[in-house]
Design an enzyme around this catalytic site. Structure first.
Site, PDB file in Angstrom:
ATOM      1  N   GLY A 238       0.831  -1.194   0.000  1.00  0.00           N
ATOM      2  CA  GLY A 238       0.000   0.000   0.000  1.00  0.00           C
ATOM      3  C   GLY A 238       0.861   1.237   0.000  1.00  0.00           C
ATOM      4  CG  HIS A 239       0.262   4.286  -2.161  1.00  0.00           C
ATOM      5  ND1 HIS A 239      -0.299   5.068  -3.156  1.00  0.00           N
ATOM      6  CD2 HIS A 239       0.808   3.213  -2.800  1.00  0.00           C
ATOM      7  CE1 HIS A 239      -0.108   4.486  -4.341  1.00  0.00           C
ATOM      8  NE2 HIS A 239       0.574   3.360  -4.142  1.00  0.00           N
ATOM      9  N   GLY A 240       0.907   3.465   2.633  1.00  0.00           N
ATOM     10  CA  GLY A 240       1.147   3.945   3.979  1.00  0.00           C
ATOM     11  C   GLY A 240      -0.044   4.678   4.562  1.00  0.00           C
TER      12      GLY A 240
END
Length: 393
Positions: A238-240
Site C-alpha cells: 500500500g501507500h502507507g
C-alpha cells in the site's frame, strides 16, 4: 410418568416467539427472501430485513447467515428506533459486472445510524473488471466505495473483511465516536485507488488491531478529522498512512489530534505522510503523534510533501496555504528502500513548525547510511537520530 410432547408446529411457534420478542429481536435476511446462492439478487430482501430491524422498538439484530448473497447498490438508512446490530456470518458479493453500479459512488451505505454495530462477514466487491477497465484507458464509470458510513454516531465495526474494492474499502464521512477494530481490508498491490480506510469530517474515531493490504493508502485522513487514534495496524502493500491530500479546496477544515502508534509498515510506498496541494488553503494540521513504528523496506518512511501538484496544473501560487505544526516522530525504526529515509518539504509561505524528531533509527543498505532532506521545516531533535536530523531551529 407420561412425558409431554411438543409438536413440530408448536416448537416452531415457540422458537419464533423466543427470537422475536426477546431483548434482541433477530431478523434473518433469508426469512425476507434473500437467497444464499451468490447469483440471485437479494437487494430487496436485505432492505426489507433492514426496515423491520430498524423499526423494532427493542434492540435488534439483522442477521446475514452462512452462504453467499448478491447485493447491488444499497442504502441502509436511519435513524432507527433502537440499538441495531448488523451481524454477518456469510459473504456479501457485488455484481460481477462493474457497470451495474453506474454513477452511484458507493456499494453499501449506512446513513444516519446511531448505536449501531457491523460485526463479521466478508464483503467482496469483485473489483477486477473495474481495475482492468481503468488500466486499459477506456471510458470507465467513476467506481464505487465498498462500505460507507455517513453522518453516523456511536458505531462499532468489528471482524469485517472487505475484499477487492473498486475504489476505497471503507469510508467514514461526518461521523462521531466510531470504533473500527479487528478488520481486514484486502486488494492486490497493483489495484488503483483502493484506499483502505478513509476518514474525513469525523471526530472520535479509533482504528485498532487491523490489517490493510491494498493498492493505495492504508489509511487516508482528510479535512475535518479530529481525535483520531490508530494503533496496532499492519500496513502493506500500500501507500502507507497519509494525512491528505489537503488543500483541494480553498476553504477547508483542519486536521487536529491524530495519533498513530505500535504499527508495522511492510514494503509500502510511504510510511507516515502529510501531503497537501501547492495552492492556497485555510486548512491546517496540528497535534500529530507518530510513535513506536517499524518500517520494513519502505520507500519513504517519513515524509511531508507540501508541493503536491500533478502535471504542474491547478497550483497558481506554487505553495501550500496549509499550516503544519506540532508534529512528533518518536521511536521509529527499520529500513528504507531508498537512500533518503526522511523528507520534510514544507510550504514556502507557511513553514512547518514545532516538528520533533526523537529516537529515530532508519537505515538504508548495509554499509550505506540513509539521508534526510528538509525544506522550511523548523523543530527540535532528541536522542539518537539516524539519518542525521536536517531540521532548523
Amino acid at each position: 410418568m407420561k412425558k409431554s410432547k411438543i409438536t413440530p408446529l408448536l416448537f416452531t411457534l415457540l422458537t419464533f416467539i423466543d427470537i422475536s420478542t426477546g431483548a434482541s429481536n433477530v431478523f434473518n435476511v433469508v426469512s425476507f427472501g434473500a437467497n444464499p446462492d451468490g447469483v440471485t439478487d437479494s437487494t430487496a430482501a436485505f432492505l426489507k430485513a433492514w426496515q423491520a430491524a430498524c423499526g423494532s422498538a427493542a434492540s435488534a439484530t439483522m442477521m446475514v447467515p452462512s452462504g453467499t448473497f448478491l447485493v447491488k447498490t444499497i442504502t441502509f438508512g436511519g435513524p432507527c428506533k433502537s440499538e441495531l446490530k448488523f451481524q454477518v456470518a456469510g459473504t456479501v458479493v457485488a455484481p460481477a459486472d462493474y457497470r451495474a453500479f453506474r454513477n452511484s459512488g458507493y456499494w453499501i451505505l449506512f446513513k444516519k445510524v446511531s448505536k449501531f454495530s457491523l460485526v463479521g462477514g466478508t464483503f467482496d466487491a469483485r473489483g477486477n473488471g473495474f481495475w482492468a477497465c481503468r488500466k486499459s484507458g477506456q471510458s470507465c464509470p467513476p467506481g464505487v466505495r465498498s462500505i460507507s458510513f455517513s453522518s453516523a454516531n456511536d458505531v462499532i465495526i468489528s471482524g469485517v473483511k472487505s475484499m477487492n474494492s473498486q475504489m476505497t474499502h471503507m469510508t467514514l464521512n461526518g461521523c462521531t465516536n466510531v470504533a473500527v477494530r479487528n478488520i481486514k481490508l484486502l486488494a492486490p498491490k497493483n489495484s488503483p485507488n483502493t484506499d483502505g480506510l478513509d476518514v474525513q469530517l469525523s471526530t472520535g474515531v479509533t482504528f485498532t488491531e487491523s490489517t490493510v493490504q491494498t493498492g493505495d493508502d492504508c489509511v487516508a485522513i482528510g479535512p475535518g478529522t479530529r481525535n483520531f487514534l490508530i494503533s496496532k495496524l499492519a500496513c502493506g502493500p500500500g501507500h502507507g498512512v497519509s494525512i491528505g491530500s489537503l488543500a483541494k479546496e480553498l476553504n477547508e477544515e483542519g486536521v487536529d489530534n491524530v495519533t498513530l502508534s505500535s504499527s508495522v509498515f511492510t514494503g509500502t510506498q510511504n510510511g507516515v505522510r502529510i501531503k497537501s496541494w501547492a495552492r492556497p488553503s485555510t486548512g491546517y494540521v496540528k497535534n500529530v503523534f507518530f510513535k513506536d513504528l517499524i518500517m520494513k523496506n519502505v520507500q519513504n518512511p517519513i515524509i511531508i510533501d507540501q508541493n503536491y501538484c500533478p502535471d504542474h496544473k491547478g497550483c497558481p501560487t506554487e505553495h501550500s496555504g496549509v499550516k503544519i505544526s506540532q508534529v512528533t516522530y518518536k521511536n521509529i525504526q527499520g529500513t528504507s528502500a531508498t537512500k533518503q529515509a526522511m523528507k520534510l518539504v514544507c510550504s514556502k509561505s507557511n513553514p512547518c513548525t514545532g516538528i520533533t524528531l526523537q529516537d529515530i533509527k532508519l537505515t538504508y543498505k548495509k554499509g550505506t547510511p540513509a539521508t534526510s532532506y528538509c525544506f522550511n521545516a523548523v523543530g527540535t531533535s532528541l536522542g539518537v537520530i539516524q539519518p542525521t536530523s536536517c531540521l532548523t531551529r
